[in-house]
Design an enzyme around this catalytic site. Structure first.
Site, short mmCIF file in Angstrom:
data_model
loop_
_atom_site.label_atom_id
_atom_site.label_comp_id
_atom_site.label_asym_id
_atom_site.label_seq_id
_atom_site.Cartn_x
_atom_site.Cartn_y
_atom_site.Cartn_z
N LYS A 33 0.84 -1.18 0.00
CA LYS A 33 0.00 0.00 0.00
C LYS A 33 0.88 1.23 0.00
O LYS A 33 1.88 1.28 0.71
CB LYS A 33 -0.92 0.02 1.22
CG LYS A 33 -1.95 -1.11 1.25
CD LYS A 33 -2.86 -1.00 2.46
CE LYS A 33 -3.90 -2.11 2.48
NZ LYS A 33 -4.81 -2.01 3.64
N ASP B 236 10.38 10.37 -6.24
CA ASP B 236 10.21 9.54 -5.04
C ASP B 236 11.16 8.35 -5.08
O ASP B 236 10.77 7.21 -4.87
CB ASP B 236 8.76 9.06 -4.92
CG ASP B 236 8.43 8.56 -3.51
OD1 ASP B 236 9.19 8.89 -2.58
OD2 ASP B 236 7.42 7.86 -3.35
#
Length: 1003
Positions: free
Chosen positions: A702, A820
């Site tokens: 997740k 990221d």
């Protein structure tokens, strides 16, 4: 007939006897060989000597009794065996010792081992055994003395049945996945001497019954465990205890005074906990204590006077607490003291003046306190002092001359004080010296560099002092220096050409001095330079053309000098140069407008009256002349006003048409919610197959962009399905969806996760990726099996991930910023090959040099480049910083945050421990790496520190990172320079006797 019946009867008896006869030890060993893969008959097999034609007593690892009929010992440690352990090992009836440590053996521990009633030593450590610990072993092995299952994958609660092994002296259950609480019955062993449950997932309170183990000599309970409360007072009953390691396991409260009863204790490690209150006075009564580490806690108050009685103390670590008061004078009188680390407290007063007079002092770190007074004069009286750090205090006076004769010294950091006087003669000639930091003081005099200098010196920082005189030519003898920072002084005279000999130099800052003469063209020989600042001096002459030879130079500042002539046009080809400042000189001519010059701001050329070009005015020779220089600047004409009105009308009509079309399309979309599959290659599945994967049991991750599921397609192929978070209609960014589709849909690169297709029904979007069976680098590296990730594999992953990012930055048009980069976004396939993943936050970098959405998240905590805090801008150099953090993770084995105290990340910690000096990498090296090519690790660490430079312009590009990593030096093995060195064993880890965990590539 009777004879026939008799024969049948005898045949039946013979068959029954044969069927019930136990397997011979010979066949048991052959069965064991069969179950262990990697143990074939080829000559390279570790068990190649196990041949039917020879006596099993001659086989490797096998020891027999005097009759040479029975196996008494089987030691197959460290043979790189895999497979499973055959239950037939139980037929070695007289076996006393079984050691299979340091292999890759998996599967459950066979309970049949319990039949080996004579077994005394069982060592299964450093394998991948799984399942629960078999209780049968505890009932059968009544003579067992040593049980070691350290570093496996065993699960369940800590086995209670082992308390039945009453002869047990050594029990190591650490490094597994045991959960639950320590059973109270663990206090019942009558003769146990060694107990380790560290490195599991234990919770609850430490049972007071542990105090019943009056024969215990070593106790290890820390690391990964998360106990409640603190140490029970009964810990003081362990009268034979010699070593106690309770580090990093969530202990709270105060240290109980009963600890003073442990009069045989020589090692006490309680660092990285949440202990509070004053340091227990009774600690000073531990007369046998040699090493005490209470760092990284919340202790308050002063150092107790009772510590004066610790006459055997060699190591005292109290750093990162909330201690105050003066450092007691008796600290300088401790006769055996070797290591003293008190940094990041609130100590005041002066340093004990007798510190070091014992002749054994090796490491002193008193930085980040409020100390005053002068430095002790005899800290190196035994010539054993290696590290001296006092930065960030209020010390004054001169640096002791004795330090200039301290031949053992490797690091000296005394910056940010009020020291005055001259630098001791001989300091720069110390043979082992690697780092000198004396910046931000009031030092004066000349630089004491004579003919003999330290070739190991990697960093010299003398910034912001009052040093003067010429820079001696002997500075060229610092052949290993990487950073030479002399800014903010009063140096004068020419910059010597010998600077060109500094082949390892990456940063040079001579700004704010009085240097004169020309810029030495020899500086261009320093091929590794990324940062050059010669601003605010008295330099003259022309900018040397040779400067373009520095292929990875990022930052060049020659401003506020007296330079003349034109700007070399060849600078336009320096693709790595991202920041340039030639302002306030006497340069002339046209500023080039091609290549890299198109990226530089015009302010870089201000203050040069004779320069011309954009924003600087026309050139005197009329280069800028033409028929388009004169335009009416008066009021708008009537025709112009009419054109503006018509333009506004057309725009209004266009907006109305677009709005109508948009409304119709939204209405049409709302009427149809059918799933649609868009494939980027030939696919053998449909959206329905993908939707079948969206089950709770299939979730494998997740993140901020959505949930990831593991899917099995009808043809058996595995895929990863990312279900993006629900988005509002009309969202311009769709929570990263558009960015991912636009980038990944057309990217084909070996080291970037491939997007196979996506499914959409206008409300939900599903991205379908190739599946990576080994998960993320972060999960592997920071999990309990990170020790299996050997250096060769780590280096391979680093290079492959760098190549993936390099493709995004340099081979995509327009270039792509990941935004990221982190270890959890580097995925590993079945061969542990790295693939850069998760472009949910990727943005196209526009020509303006800023991303299309600066309000979007700029990365994950611990990976974000420092400039984002004040610019809110992200570019490719932000990715480089994040990648540098990943490299530090690979080298240190530590997470970016959470292991270094509040507000401290891995970059700050590494700088603190190594002072950015690559030769100090062993101080932060992952202790799980037991044997490494030190020159490779040093080089990767060097690249990492380049990537995490504070200033973005000082960081290399990803293309340069790939180039530097690819050209890693390969040193030939020799008697004087071994290819590998053993990493130092961590002080924080209990000694397990294990040296080489297996490589994950072989799993």
């Amino acid at each position: 007939m009777k004879l026939f019946l008799l024969l049948l009867f005898l045949l039946h008896i013979s068959h029954t006897f044969t069927a019930s006869r136990p397997i011979s030890e010979f066949r048991a060993l052959l069965s064991l060989k069969t179950s262990l893969t990697g143990a074939g008959d080829d000559k390279n097999s570790p068990l190649s000597s196990w041949k039917v034609s020879t006596s099993f007593c001659t086989w490797i690892g096998v020891t027999c009794d005097v009759s040479r009929r029975h196996v008494t010992s089987l030691d197959l440690s460290g043979l790189n065996l895999s497979g499973t352990l055959s239950p037939d090992v139980s037929h070695l009836r007289l076996l006393q010792n079984l050691s299979l440590a340091e292999n890759l053996i998996s599967g459950p521990i066979p309970p049949e081992i319990s039949s080996l009633s004579g077994l005394r030593h069982l060592n299964l450590s450093n394998n991948v055994f799984n399942g629960s610990f078999p209780d049968e072993i505890s009932s059968g092995l009544v003579n067992l003395r040593v049980l070691d299952v350290y570093n496996n994958n065993l699960t369940g609660d800590l086995p209670v049945s082992v308390t039945n092994l009453t002869q047990l002296r050594h029990l190591h259950l650490g490094g597994n996945y045991f959960a639950g609480k320590i059973p109270p019955s663990y206090g019942s062993w009558p003769v146990i001497e060694y107990l380790a449950v560290s490195g599991n997932e234990l919770v609850g309170k430490i049972p007071p019954e542990i105090g019943n183990l009056t024969t215990l000599r070593e106790l290890y309970i820390g690391y990964y465990n998360a106990f409640e409360d603190g140490l029970p007072p009964e810990i003081g009953n362990l009268s034979e205890l010699v070593r106690f390691d309770g580090a990093n396991c969530g202990l709270t409260g105060e240290i109980p005074p009963e600890i003073g009863k442990l009069q045989k204790l020589d090692t006490l490690f309680l660092q990285v906990n949440v202990f509070s209150g004053p340091l227990t006075w009774e600690l000073g009564t531990l007369s046998s204590l040699k090493s005490m580490d209470l760092s990284n806690n919340m202790f308050t108050g002063e150092i107790p006077a009772s510590f004066a009685e610790l006459k055997n103390l060699t190591l005292l670590n109290l750093f990162r607490n909330k201690l105050h008061g003066e450092i007691p004078e008796f600290i300088g009188d401790l006769p055996e003291l070797e290591v003293l680390q008190l940094w990041e407290n609130n100590f005041t007063g002066s340093i004990p003046q007798k510190l070091g007079e014992n002749g054994k002092l090796n490491l002193v770190d008193l930085s980040s306190n409020k100390l005053t007074g002068t430095l002790p004069p005899n800290m190196c009286s035994g010539n054993k002092l290696e590290t001296l750090i006092t930065l960030g205090n209020f010390l004054f006076g001169s640096i002791p001359d004795s330090l200039g004769k301290c031949e053992s010294l490797t690091r000296i950091r005394m910056g940010e004080n009020f020291l005055n006087g001259s630098i001791p003669k001989g300091l720069f000639g110390l043979p082992k010296l690697t780092q000198v930091e004396l910046q931000d003081n009031y030092l004066s005099g000349e630089l004491p560099v004579a003919g003999g200098v330290s070739v190991n010196l990697g960093q010299i920082s003398l910034s912001n002092n009052q040093l003067s005189g010429p820079l001696p030519p002997a500075i060229g003898n610092f052949t290993g220096v990487q950073k030479l920072l002399l800014d903010g002084n009063k140096f004068q005279g020419p910059i010597p050409s010998e600077v060109g000999k500094l082949q390892q130099l990456s940063k040079i800052d001579f700004s704010h001095n009085l240097f004169s003469g020309r810029i030495a063209p020899e500086i261009s020989r320093c091929k590794l330079l990324t940062f050059v600042d010669l601003s605010r001096n008295e330099l003259s002459g022309e900018i040397p053309n040779e400067i373009t030879a520095m292929k990875i130079l990022n930052y060049l500042n020659l401003s506020r000098n007296h330079l003349v002539g034109s700007i070399p046009g060849s600078i336009s080809s320096m693709q790595s140069l991202t920041s340039l400042d030639f302002s306030y000189n006497n340069l002339s001519g046209l500023v080039p407008g091609t290549g890299q010059f198109s990226y530089f701001n015009y302010t870089s050329f201000l203050g040069n009256p004779d320069l011309c070009g954009p924003y600087l005015g026309p050139c005197k020779d009329g280069v800028a002349k033409g028929g388009h220089q004169s335009h009416s600047k008066g009021p708008l004409s009537a025709s112009m006003k009419l054109l503006l009105v018509l333009g506004l009308l057309v725009c209004s009509i266009a907006f109305a048409v677009v709005a109508i079309i948009k409304a119709r399309s939204l209405k049409k979309a709302s009427e149809s919610r059918a799933w649609r599959l868009t494939a980027f290659q030939r696919l053998d599945f449909t959206c329905d197959d993908v939707l079948d994967s969206l089950k709770e049991d299939n979730i494998i991750g997740k993140g901020g962009a959505g949930i990831v599921y593991k899917g099995v397609m009808p043809n058996g192929d595995l895929v990863a399905v990312k279900r993006l978070a629900a988005m509002s209609r009309g969202s311009s960014h769709d929570h990263g969806f558009n960015a991912e589709i636009q980038t990944l849909g057309r990217i084909r690169h070996r080291h970037i996760v491939r997007l196979l297709g996506f499914c959409s029904n206008h409300e939900t979007n599903l991205l379908v990726y190739e599946y990576m069976p080994n998960g993320s680098l972060g999960e592997v590296l920071h999990g309990k099996k990170g020790g299996h990730l050997h250096w060769d594999t780590r280096y391979k992953i680093a290079l492959e991930a760098a190549k993936g990012l390099c493709y995004l930055h340099h081979d995509c048009s327009p270039l792509i910023v990941h935004r990221d980069v982190k270890s959890n976004n580097i995925l590993l396939d079945s061969n542990f090959e790295a693939h850069v993943a998760d472009f949910g936050l990727a943005k196209f970098l526009q020509d303006s040099g800023t991303s299309e959405c600066m309000s979007a998240i700029a990365g994950s905590y611990g990976y974000i480049a420092p400039e984002y805090a004040y610019t809110l801008k992200v570019d490719e150099k932000s990715d480089v910083y994040s990648f540098g953090v990943v490299l530090l993770e690979l080298v240190t084995g530590r997470k970016p945050v959470g292991e270094f105290g509040d507000g401290v990340d891995i970059v700050q910690w590494v700088r603190k421990m190594t002072d950015s000096n690559k030769d100090s990498v062993l101080k932060v090296l992952d202790p799980r790496l037991s044997s490494i090519p030190i020159h490779e690790v040093t080089h990767v660490f060097y690249v990492a520190m380049l990537c995490v430079e504070e200033q973005a312009v000082e960081r290399p590009t990803m293309r340069e990172v790939v180039q530097i990593l690819t050209e890693i030096p390969k040193l030939p093995p020799s008697k004087d320079q071994p290819m590998t060195e053993s990493a130092p064993e961590s002080e924080l880890s209990p000694k397990s006797g294990v040296q080489s965990p297996p490589d994950l590539l072989n799993l």
